[in-house]
Design an enzyme around this catalytic site. Structure first.
Site, PDB file in Angstrom:
ATOM      1  N   ARG A 168      66.615  23.096  -6.654  1.00  0.00           N
ATOM      2  CA  ARG A 168      66.950  21.713  -6.301  1.00  0.00           C
ATOM      3  C   ARG A 168      65.736  20.848  -6.614  1.00  0.00           C
ATOM      4  O   ARG A 168      64.612  21.367  -6.734  1.00  0.00           O
ATOM      5  CB  ARG A 168      67.217  21.598  -4.796  1.00  0.00           C
ATOM      6  CG  ARG A 168      68.453  22.318  -4.346  1.00  0.00           C
ATOM      7  CD  ARG A 168      68.588  22.256  -2.827  1.00  0.00           C
ATOM      8  NE  ARG A 168      69.716  23.080  -2.391  1.00  0.00           N
ATOM      9  CZ  ARG A 168      69.744  23.762  -1.257  1.00  0.00           C
ATOM     10  NH1 ARG A 168      68.718  23.740  -0.417  1.00  0.00           N
ATOM     11  NH2 ARG A 168      70.808  24.481  -0.939  1.00  0.00           N
ATOM     12  N   ARG A 261      72.692  15.904   3.113  1.00  0.00           N
ATOM     13  CA  ARG A 261      71.547  16.475   2.385  1.00  0.00           C
ATOM     14  C   ARG A 261      71.614  16.109   0.910  1.00  0.00           C
ATOM     15  O   ARG A 261      70.573  15.953   0.260  1.00  0.00           O
ATOM     16  CB  ARG A 261      71.519  18.001   2.593  1.00  0.00           C
ATOM     17  CG  ARG A 261      70.246  18.639   2.080  1.00  0.00           C
ATOM     18  CD  ARG A 261      70.126  20.090   2.506  1.00  0.00           C
ATOM     19  NE  ARG A 261      71.109  20.942   1.833  1.00  0.00           N
ATOM     20  CZ  ARG A 261      71.280  22.238   2.092  1.00  0.00           C
ATOM     21  NH1 ARG A 261      70.538  22.824   3.020  1.00  0.00           N
ATOM     22  NH2 ARG A 261      72.169  22.937   1.446  1.00  0.00           N
ATOM     23  N   ARG A 272      80.601  26.326   0.363  1.00  0.00           N
ATOM     24  CA  ARG A 272      79.686  26.593   1.475  1.00  0.00           C
ATOM     25  C   ARG A 272      80.396  26.434   2.826  1.00  0.00           C
ATOM     26  O   ARG A 272      80.134  27.193   3.766  1.00  0.00           O
ATOM     27  CB  ARG A 272      78.445  25.693   1.373  1.00  0.00           C
ATOM     28  CG  ARG A 272      77.503  26.188   0.280  1.00  0.00           C
ATOM     29  CD  ARG A 272      76.297  25.315   0.031  1.00  0.00           C
ATOM     30  NE  ARG A 272      75.516  25.897  -1.064  1.00  0.00           N
ATOM     31  CZ  ARG A 272      74.254  26.325  -0.967  1.00  0.00           C
ATOM     32  NH1 ARG A 272      73.595  26.192   0.154  1.00  0.00           N
ATOM     33  NH2 ARG A 272      73.642  26.867  -2.003  1.00  0.00           N
TER      34      ARG A 272
HETATM   35  P1  ADP Z   1      69.869  24.965   5.963  1.00  0.00           P
HETATM   36  O1  ADP Z   1      68.476  25.381   5.603  1.00  0.00           O
HETATM   37  O2  ADP Z   1      70.400  25.698   7.150  1.00  0.00           O
HETATM   38  O3  ADP Z   1      70.816  25.003   4.815  1.00  0.00           O
HETATM   39  P2  ADP Z   1      68.658  22.315   6.239  1.00  0.00           P
HETATM   40  O4  ADP Z   1      67.452  22.632   7.021  1.00  0.00           O
HETATM   41  O5  ADP Z   1      68.499  22.044   4.787  1.00  0.00           O
HETATM   42  O6  ADP Z   1      69.805  23.437   6.438  1.00  0.00           O
HETATM   43  O7  ADP Z   1      69.382  21.100   6.958  1.00  0.00           O
HETATM   44  C1  ADP Z   1      70.515  20.464   6.389  1.00  0.00           C
HETATM   45  C2  ADP Z   1      70.426  18.961   6.632  1.00  0.00           C
HETATM   46  O8  ADP Z   1      70.612  18.703   8.031  1.00  0.00           O
HETATM   47  C3  ADP Z   1      69.088  18.363   6.263  1.00  0.00           C
HETATM   48  O9  ADP Z   1      69.299  17.114   5.644  1.00  0.00           O
HETATM   49  C4  ADP Z   1      68.350  18.217   7.604  1.00  0.00           C
HETATM   50  O10 ADP Z   1      67.458  17.145   7.579  1.00  0.00           O
HETATM   51  C5  ADP Z   1      69.506  17.968   8.556  1.00  0.00           C
HETATM   52  N1  ADP Z   1      69.301  18.470   9.927  1.00  0.00           N
HETATM   53  C6  ADP Z   1      68.722  19.619  10.313  1.00  0.00           C
HETATM   54  N2  ADP Z   1      68.757  19.753  11.660  1.00  0.00           N
HETATM   55  C7  ADP Z   1      69.378  18.656  12.128  1.00  0.00           C
HETATM   56  C8  ADP Z   1      69.737  18.195  13.448  1.00  0.00           C
HETATM   57  N3  ADP Z   1      69.454  18.911  14.548  1.00  0.00           N
HETATM   58  N4  ADP Z   1      70.365  17.013  13.569  1.00  0.00           N
HETATM   59  C9  ADP Z   1      70.672  16.279  12.458  1.00  0.00           C
HETATM   60  N5  ADP Z   1      70.364  16.648  11.201  1.00  0.00           N
HETATM   61  C10 ADP Z   1      69.728  17.832  11.030  1.00  0.00           C
HETATM   62  P1  5GP Z   2      70.395  27.908  -0.261  1.00  0.00           P
HETATM   63  O1  5GP Z   2      71.057  28.002  -1.591  1.00  0.00           O
HETATM   64  O2  5GP Z   2      70.999  26.791   0.585  1.00  0.00           O
HETATM   65  O3  5GP Z   2      68.905  27.846  -0.315  1.00  0.00           O
HETATM   66  O4  5GP Z   2      70.719  29.266   0.525  1.00  0.00           O
HETATM   67  C1  5GP Z   2      72.048  29.678   0.652  1.00  0.00           C
HETATM   68  C2  5GP Z   2      72.142  30.838   1.608  1.00  0.00           C
HETATM   69  O5  5GP Z   2      71.438  31.954   1.073  1.00  0.00           O
HETATM   70  C3  5GP Z   2      71.539  30.583   2.982  1.00  0.00           C
HETATM   71  O6  5GP Z   2      72.451  31.088   3.955  1.00  0.00           O
HETATM   72  C4  5GP Z   2      70.293  31.406   3.002  1.00  0.00           C
HETATM   73  O7  5GP Z   2      70.003  31.866   4.306  1.00  0.00           O
HETATM   74  C5  5GP Z   2      70.696  32.550   2.104  1.00  0.00           C
HETATM   75  N1  5GP Z   2      69.535  33.243   1.535  1.00  0.00           N
HETATM   76  C6  5GP Z   2      68.368  32.727   1.096  1.00  0.00           C
HETATM   77  N2  5GP Z   2      67.545  33.702   0.685  1.00  0.00           N
HETATM   78  C7  5GP Z   2      68.204  34.854   0.875  1.00  0.00           C
HETATM   79  C8  5GP Z   2      67.878  36.240   0.673  1.00  0.00           C
HETATM   80  O8  5GP Z   2      66.797  36.613   0.231  1.00  0.00           O
HETATM   81  N3  5GP Z   2      68.816  37.156   0.987  1.00  0.00           N
HETATM   82  C9  5GP Z   2      70.036  36.807   1.498  1.00  0.00           C
HETATM   83  N4  5GP Z   2      70.874  37.781   1.794  1.00  0.00           N
HETATM   84  N5  5GP Z   2      70.379  35.534   1.708  1.00  0.00           N
HETATM   85  C10 5GP Z   2      69.488  34.567   1.409  1.00  0.00           C
END
Ligand code: ADP
Ligand code: 5GP
Length: 393
Positions: A168, A261, A272
C-alpha cells in the site's frame, strides 16, 4: 517422501582427549558426536549419532541456523537437548542448544521419516512469550501494535511477515512486510523456513522463522499480526505464545473503518468483510485465543491490551537479569551440572579482564526452543569461595 538418512557400521569411535572441536554426548544407547568440519574453507558443524546397540552411525538432518562453529564444549541438559557452549564469540552468541528429542524434533522426524536434530540459540534475559494478535481486517490491529511499539520501542519487536500482496502507499518493504514473489515464497515454505503461512483474502501471507528469531535476538518480545488460520498453526507449533483476538464493536463499524482506511478496492473490501464473518465465528474456537479484546474506543482498548501484557506492572524491568557484559568476547567451558544449573568456567584469565571466572547458567527459566530461540537464559557470576568450589585448570 522423507529423505533417507545414510547409515554405516563402525568398529569404535575415536575421539582425541581434550579435542575441543569434537564432543561426544551419551544419551541412553546413543552417542551424539558433535564435531566441526572444514570444507572449502568454511567451518560447519558435523553431527553423527552412534547407536551403541547396533553399532551403526546415522547422519541426521540438521534443522535451524547453526552456531558459528568454533571450538566448543557440550553437555546433556536433559533427554531432549544438549547444551553447546561456543568459545571466542560474545557471551550473547555463545550458548546454543542441540535439540535431539523435543516435541518439534519428534514432529519433524515423523514428517521426514528419518533422524532429525535441530539447533536453537539461547537468548539471555527474561523470557516473555511472543504475542499473537488476530482479528478481522480493519478492526485496528495495526493501529494498536503501532501504539505499543511507539510507547515501548525497546520492549517489543514486530515480526515482519512475508506477503504476495502489493504494497500500500506508505508501506515499506522489510518494515511492514517483506513483499515477496509467490514462487520464491512457496519455495521457502517448502524448505521449512516458515513457522506458519496461510492464504488470506486471495494472497499468501506467512511468518518466517527468521522474522521471529531476529526479534528475539534483540532481546525483545515478538508481536505477530496474523490471521486466524495463522494463529491456529502457531498454536499447533511448539512456539509458546499469548493469543489475542481483537473484535469490532459491531459489523457496521468494522465496515466503516475498512472503507475509511481507503486502502482497498470495493471488490477487496467485500472479500475482507466476507472473511471477517468467518473470522469472528472462529474467535470462540475452544483453546484458540487466550483473550478477546473489543476495540470500540481506541484508548480504552489500548489500555486493556497493556493490562493483558502486564505493562501496567512497574516491576517488569527489574526482572531483567543477568550479565551486563554479554557483548564481550567469552571463552567458557562447561565445568559441571546440577539439577538446576550448569557451571561454566572461563578458559583464559577472565578475572584479569574484570569479568567472571565462573558463571552459573540457570536451567529452571529456560523456555521456547526450535523453531526459534531458547529464551529465558539466566547467567550469573558465581563466587567460587562462597560456593565452596575449586576452580579447575
Ligand atoms: P487492521 O490492522 O486490523 O486491518 P487498522 O489498524 O489498519 O486495522 O485500522 C483500520 C482503520 O480503523 C484505520 O483507519 C484506523 O485508523 C481505524 N481505527 C483503528 N482503531 C479504531 C477505533 N478504535 N476507532 C475508530 N477507528 C479506528
Ligand atoms: P493486510 O493485507 O490487511 O495487511 O493483512 C490481511 C490479513 O493477513 C490480516 O488479518 C493479517 O493479520 C494477516 N496476516 C498478516 N501477516 C500474516 C502472516 O504472516 N501470516 C498469516 N497467517 N496472516 C497474516
Amino acid at each position: 517422501m522423507g529423505e533417507e538418512a545414510p547409515e554405516f557400521r563402525v568398529e569404535s569411535i575415536t575421539l582425541e582427549p581434550k579435542d575441543c572441536h569434537r564432543n561426544a554426548v551419551q544419551v541412553g544407547n546413543k552417542t551424539y558426536v558433535i564435531g566441526r568440519s572444514d570444507e572449502e574453507s568454511k567451518s560447519h558443524f558435523d553431527i553423527k549419532i552412534l547407536d551403541k546397540l547396533t553399532q551403526t552411525w546415522v547422519v541426521p538432518t540438521v534443522l535451524g541456523a547453526q552456531p558459528p562453529s568454533r571450538s566448543h564444549s557440550a553437555i546433556l541438559v536433559n533427554d531432549e537437548k544438549i547444551l553447546v557452549v561456543e568459545k571466542g564469540v560474545s557471551l550473547n552468541d555463545s550458548i546454543w542448544f542441540l535439540e535431539i528429542d523435543t516435541p518439534f524434533v519428534k514432529q519433524q522426524r515423523k514428517i521426514k521419516g528419518s533422524e532429525v536434530v535441530s539447533w536453537s540459540k539461547g537468548v539471555l534475559g527474561v523470557a516473555h512469550k511472543p504475542v499473537v494478535i488476530s482479528g478481522p481486517s480493519g478492526v485496528g490491529k495495526g493501529t494498536l501494535i503501532a501504539k505499543l511499539m511507539k510507547e515501548y520501542p525497546s520492549k517489543f519487536g514486530f515480526s515482519v511477515s512475508h506477503t504476495t500482496r502489493s504494497p500500500r502507499v506508505k508501506e515499506i518493504d522489510g518494515v511492514h512486510y517483506h513483499f515477496a514473489e509467490r514462487s520464491k515464497m512457496e519455495q521457502d515454505i517448502s524448505e521449512g523456513k516458515f513457522l506458519e503461512f496461510a492464504h488470506v483474502h486471495g494472497n499468501l501471507y506467512g511468518t518466517s522463522i527468521e522474522a521471529v528469531e531476529s526479534v528475539t535476538d534483540e532481546g525483545k518480545r515478538c508481536i505477530l499480526d496474523i490471521d486466524v488460520q495463522g494463529a491456529r498453526s502457531v498454536r499447533a507449533s511448539s512456539l509458546e505464545a499469548i493469543f489475542i483476538f481483537v473484535c469490532p464493536p459491531s459489523f457496521e463499524e468494522l465496515e466503516q473503518r475498512l472503507r475509511a482506511r481507503g486502502t482497498e478496492t470495493e471488490e477487496q473490501i467485500q472479500k475482507r468483510l466476507k472473511n471477517a464473518r468467518a473470522e469472528l465465528d472462529q474467535s470462540n474456537s475452544p483453546g484458540l485465543f487466550d483473550h478477546l479484546l473489543v476495540n470500540d474506543d481506541l484508548e480504552t482498548c489500548y489500555e486493556n491490551l497493556k493490562k493483558l501484557l502486564s505493562l501496567d506492572d512497574e516491576h517488569e524491568d527489574s526482572e531483567d537479569c543477568c550479565m551486563k557484559d554479554g557483548k564481550a568476547t567469552a571463552c567458557y567451558s562447561i565445568l559441571s551440572k546440577t539439577e538446576s544449573e550448569i557451571l561454566l568456567q572461563s578458559d583464559i584469565g577472565e578475572l584479569e579482564k574484570g569479568s567472571a571466572n565462573l558463571l552459573a547458567l540457570g536451567l529452571s527459566s529456560l523456555t521456547g526452543g526450535a523453531p526459534g530461540r531458547t529464551r529465558g537464559l539466566k547467567i550469573q557470576p558465581v563466587n567460587p569461595i562462597a560456593n565452596g568450589l575449586k576452580a579447575i585448570r
